[in-house]
Write a protein that holds these residues in place. Structure first.
Motif, PDB file in Angstrom:
ATOM      1  N   SER A 143     -32.065  10.569   1.228  1.00 17.40           N
ATOM      2  CA  SER A 143     -31.863   9.394   0.369  1.00 17.40           C
ATOM      3  C   SER A 143     -31.516   9.795  -1.055  1.00 17.40           C
ATOM      4  O   SER A 143     -30.729   9.119  -1.729  1.00 17.40           O
ATOM      5  CB  SER A 143     -33.119   8.520   0.371  1.00 17.40           C
ATOM      6  OG  SER A 143     -34.225   9.239  -0.146  1.00 17.40           O
ATOM      7  N   LEU A 144     -32.072  10.915  -1.530  1.00 15.31           N
ATOM      8  CA  LEU A 144     -31.746  11.381  -2.879  1.00 15.31           C
ATOM      9  C   LEU A 144     -30.305  11.881  -2.956  1.00 15.31           C
ATOM     10  O   LEU A 144     -29.582  11.594  -3.911  1.00 15.31           O
ATOM     11  CB  LEU A 144     -32.716  12.489  -3.299  1.00 15.31           C
ATOM     12  CG  LEU A 144     -34.140  12.053  -3.654  1.00 15.31           C
ATOM     13  CD1 LEU A 144     -35.026  13.278  -3.879  1.00 15.31           C
ATOM     14  CD2 LEU A 144     -34.147  11.167  -4.895  1.00 15.31           C
ATOM     15  N   ILE A 145     -29.896  12.626  -1.946  1.00 17.12           N
ATOM     16  CA  ILE A 145     -28.526  13.168  -1.944  1.00 17.12           C
ATOM     17  C   ILE A 145     -27.522  12.054  -1.657  1.00 17.12           C
ATOM     18  O   ILE A 145     -26.466  11.983  -2.282  1.00 17.12           O
ATOM     19  CB  ILE A 145     -28.420  14.289  -0.895  1.00 17.12           C
ATOM     20  CG1 ILE A 145     -29.272  15.481  -1.334  1.00 17.12           C
ATOM     21  CG2 ILE A 145     -26.965  14.728  -0.719  1.00 17.12           C
ATOM     22  CD1 ILE A 145     -29.352  16.584  -0.308  1.00 17.12           C
ATOM     23  N   ASP A 146     -27.836  11.184  -0.702  1.00 13.88           N
ATOM     24  CA  ASP A 146     -27.001  10.028  -0.353  1.00 13.88           C
ATOM     25  C   ASP A 146     -25.559  10.453  -0.050  1.00 13.88           C
ATOM     26  O   ASP A 146     -24.613  10.181  -0.804  1.00 13.88           O
ATOM     27  CB  ASP A 146     -27.027   8.999  -1.486  1.00 13.88           C
ATOM     28  CG  ASP A 146     -26.582   7.626  -1.014  1.00 13.88           C
ATOM     29  OD1 ASP A 146     -26.224   7.493   0.169  1.00 13.88           O
ATOM     30  OD2 ASP A 146     -26.575   6.693  -1.839  1.00 13.88           O
ATOM     31  N   ILE A 147     -25.412  11.133   1.080  1.00 10.24           N
ATOM     32  CA  ILE A 147     -24.107  11.654   1.481  1.00 10.24           C
ATOM     33  C   ILE A 147     -23.081  10.533   1.662  1.00 10.24           C
ATOM     34  O   ILE A 147     -21.915  10.672   1.276  1.00 10.24           O
ATOM     35  CB  ILE A 147     -24.238  12.470   2.793  1.00 10.24           C
ATOM     36  CG1 ILE A 147     -25.153  13.689   2.584  1.00 10.24           C
ATOM     37  CG2 ILE A 147     -22.866  12.921   3.277  1.00 10.24           C
ATOM     38  CD1 ILE A 147     -24.647  14.675   1.589  1.00 10.24           C
ATOM     39  N   ALA A 148     -23.514   9.418   2.230  1.00  8.56           N
ATOM     40  CA  ALA A 148     -22.577   8.307   2.464  1.00  8.56           C
ATOM     41  C   ALA A 148     -21.988   7.785   1.158  1.00  8.56           C
ATOM     42  O   ALA A 148     -20.777   7.536   1.054  1.00  8.56           O
ATOM     43  CB  ALA A 148     -23.291   7.183   3.209  1.00  8.56           C
ATOM     44  N   ASP A 149     -22.820   7.648   0.128  1.00  5.11           N
ATOM     45  CA  ASP A 149     -22.343   7.159  -1.168  1.00  5.11           C
ATOM     46  C   ASP A 149     -21.417   8.172  -1.826  1.00  5.11           C
ATOM     47  O   ASP A 149     -20.383   7.812  -2.394  1.00  5.11           O
ATOM     48  CB  ASP A 149     -23.535   6.865  -2.071  1.00  5.11           C
ATOM     49  CG  ASP A 149     -23.119   6.203  -3.376  1.00  5.11           C
ATOM     50  OD1 ASP A 149     -22.437   5.166  -3.322  1.00  5.11           O
ATOM     51  OD2 ASP A 149     -23.467   6.726  -4.455  1.00  5.11           O
ATOM     52  N   LYS A 150     -21.777   9.447  -1.722  1.00  3.42           N
ATOM     53  CA  LYS A 150     -20.931  10.497  -2.313  1.00  3.42           C
ATOM     54  C   LYS A 150     -19.581  10.573  -1.596  1.00  3.42           C
ATOM     55  O   LYS A 150     -18.547  10.844  -2.217  1.00  3.42           O
ATOM     56  CB  LYS A 150     -21.647  11.848  -2.253  1.00  3.42           C
ATOM     57  CG  LYS A 150     -22.715  12.019  -3.329  1.00  3.42           C
ATOM     58  CD  LYS A 150     -23.339  13.393  -3.265  1.00  3.42           C
ATOM     59  CE  LYS A 150     -24.198  13.670  -4.486  1.00  3.42           C
ATOM     60  NZ  LYS A 150     -25.242  12.683  -4.720  1.00  3.42           N
ATOM     61  N   THR A 151     -19.585  10.335  -0.297  1.00  4.42           N
ATOM     62  CA  THR A 151     -18.321  10.326   0.455  1.00  4.42           C
ATOM     63  C   THR A 151     -17.400   9.213  -0.042  1.00  4.42           C
ATOM     64  O   THR A 151     -16.193   9.424  -0.209  1.00  4.42           O
ATOM     65  CB  THR A 151     -18.603  10.141   1.957  1.00  4.42           C
ATOM     66  OG1 THR A 151     -19.477  11.176   2.407  1.00  4.42           O
ATOM     67  CG2 THR A 151     -17.322  10.184   2.759  1.00  4.42           C
ATOM     68  N   LYS A 152     -17.968   8.032  -0.280  1.00  6.07           N
ATOM     69  CA  LYS A 152     -17.167   6.910  -0.791  1.00  6.07           C
ATOM     70  C   LYS A 152     -16.602   7.221  -2.178  1.00  6.07           C
ATOM     71  O   LYS A 152     -15.433   6.929  -2.470  1.00  6.07           O
ATOM     72  CB  LYS A 152     -18.023   5.646  -0.850  1.00  6.07           C
ATOM     73  CG  LYS A 152     -18.388   5.078   0.511  1.00  6.07           C
ATOM     74  CD  LYS A 152     -19.247   3.835   0.372  1.00  6.07           C
ATOM     75  CE  LYS A 152     -19.664   3.279   1.732  1.00  6.07           C
ATOM     76  NZ  LYS A 152     -20.537   2.096   1.587  1.00  6.07           N
ATOM     77  N   ILE A 153     -17.423   7.813  -3.048  1.00 10.55           N
ATOM     78  CA  ILE A 153     -16.971   8.136  -4.407  1.00 10.55           C
ATOM     79  C   ILE A 153     -15.843   9.157  -4.367  1.00 10.55           C
ATOM     80  O   ILE A 153     -14.812   9.008  -5.040  1.00 10.55           O
ATOM     81  CB  ILE A 153     -18.139   8.664  -5.250  1.00 10.55           C
ATOM     82  CG1 ILE A 153     -19.189   7.574  -5.465  1.00 10.55           C
ATOM     83  CG2 ILE A 153     -17.641   9.179  -6.609  1.00 10.55           C
ATOM     84  CD1 ILE A 153     -20.460   8.060  -6.120  1.00 10.55           C
ATOM     85  N   LEU A 154     -16.012  10.197  -3.557  1.00 10.06           N
ATOM     86  CA  LEU A 154     -14.976  11.231  -3.443  1.00 10.06           C
ATOM     87  C   LEU A 154     -13.682  10.643  -2.890  1.00 10.06           C
ATOM     88  O   LEU A 154     -12.592  10.931  -3.395  1.00 10.06           O
ATOM     89  CB  LEU A 154     -15.478  12.362  -2.553  1.00 10.06           C
ATOM     90  CG  LEU A 154     -14.499  13.509  -2.282  1.00 10.06           C
ATOM     91  CD1 LEU A 154     -14.113  14.206  -3.585  1.00 10.06           C
ATOM     92  CD2 LEU A 154     -15.089  14.514  -1.305  1.00 10.06           C
ATOM     93  N   ARG A 155     -13.801   9.824  -1.878  1.00  8.06           N
ATOM     94  CA  ARG A 155     -12.608   9.200  -1.275  1.00  8.06           C
ATOM     95  C   ARG A 155     -11.889   8.310  -2.286  1.00  8.06           C
ATOM     96  O   ARG A 155     -10.652   8.341  -2.391  1.00  8.06           O
ATOM     97  CB  ARG A 155     -13.028   8.384  -0.050  1.00  8.06           C
ATOM     98  CG  ARG A 155     -11.877   7.804   0.748  1.00  8.06           C
ATOM     99  CD  ARG A 155     -12.412   7.144   2.018  1.00  8.06           C
ATOM    100  NE  ARG A 155     -11.321   6.644   2.843  1.00  8.06           N
ATOM    101  CZ  ARG A 155     -10.793   5.445   2.742  1.00  8.06           C
ATOM    102  NH1 ARG A 155     -11.266   4.592   1.822  1.00  8.06           N
ATOM    103  NH2 ARG A 155      -9.795   5.071   3.519  1.00  8.06           N
ATOM    104  N   THR A 156     -12.650   7.537  -3.045  1.00  8.18           N
ATOM    105  CA  THR A 156     -12.053   6.649  -4.054  1.00  8.18           C
ATOM    106  C   THR A 156     -11.338   7.452  -5.130  1.00  8.18           C
ATOM    107  O   THR A 156     -10.221   7.111  -5.540  1.00  8.18           O
ATOM    108  CB  THR A 156     -13.140   5.767  -4.698  1.00  8.18           C
ATOM    109  OG1 THR A 156     -13.794   5.002  -3.687  1.00  8.18           O
ATOM    110  CG2 THR A 156     -12.539   4.828  -5.724  1.00  8.18           C
TER     111      THR A 156
END
Length: 222
Positions: A143-156
């Motif tokens: 939850s701290l790393i939040d891979i799903a959120d980081k994936t969205k940011i990188l993709r954007t």
């Protein structure tokens, strides 16, 4: 307490190793995504080899196919190829989850063995404690790393750069090149035929200068 926890090291040590590797996998993915996101904030100055290859591939595709119609798909294909030490991120995520499940399985086997052997509750409880702590650490770090959120940011960030910066720059460069080629004066056929083959045949003096020099020579000679 330490002796109680490690009363059965043949179970406890593998459990701790598996949980540790699972957490390391999570942290490795988080560090990689964080670095890529930071690099994509200034893609033009990025020295990351992976991002440089992405820009080069995108430029080549634009030149060959007159642009890319579906940039998000292009970015998704790139993100699916991101690897950590030769392992893709999706595979690494699955490995992390499987390691935690394997640690819980070993913990359950140890607890069942203790119950069958008639061991006291004090020697069986550590298996449950380790399992709960392992699960807590795994989900807390996830939850701290939040891979799903980081994936969205990188993709954007990647889509924004390729679509709104690099694509427009390539298009503008191509238009400028066409304008420059159109403005270049072409040598007419007749003029090209009348041009002397050797530079020695090109007259150094103009017609008026030649007449003036001729009149001066006549006056000098007479």
């Amino acid at each position: 307490m330490f002796k109680i926890l490690f009363a059965h090291p043949e179970f406890m040590i593998p459990i701790l190793i598996l949980i540790s590797f699972s957490i390391i996998c999570q942290i490795s993915m988080g560090v990689l995504y964080h670095r890529l996101i930071w690099e994509t904030e200034n893609m033009s100055a990025s020295k990351n080899k992976s991002l440089q290859q992405l820009k080069l591939k995108f430029s080549s595709c634009c030149k060959l196919h007159d642009g890319i119609s579906n940039i998000p798909v292009f970015v998704d294909k790139y993100m699916n190829q991101i690897k950590v030490h030769g392992i893709s991120l999706s595979t690494l995520k699955h490995i992390s989850g499987q390691l935690v499940l394997l640690s819980i399985l070993i913990s359950g086997i140890g607890a069942c063995r203790g119950i069958i052997s008639g061991e006291s509750v004090i020697l069986i409880v550590p298996y449950y404690i380790i399992s709960f702590l392992g699960l807590y650490c795994y989900f807390a770090i996830s939850s701290l790393i939040d891979i799903a959120d980081k994936t969205k940011i990188l993709r954007t960030n990647l889509i924004d750069y390729l679509e709104n910066h690099l694509a427009n720059r390539l298009e503008q460069t191509e238009q400028d090149l066409k304008i420059v080629q159109a403005e270049e004066p072409e040598t007419p056929k007749e003029e090209a035929e009348n041009l002397p083959e050797n530079k020695e045949d090109i007259p150094i003096l103009s017609h008026a200068e030649a007449q003036e020099l001729e009149s001066l020579l006549k006056e000098f000679l007479t």
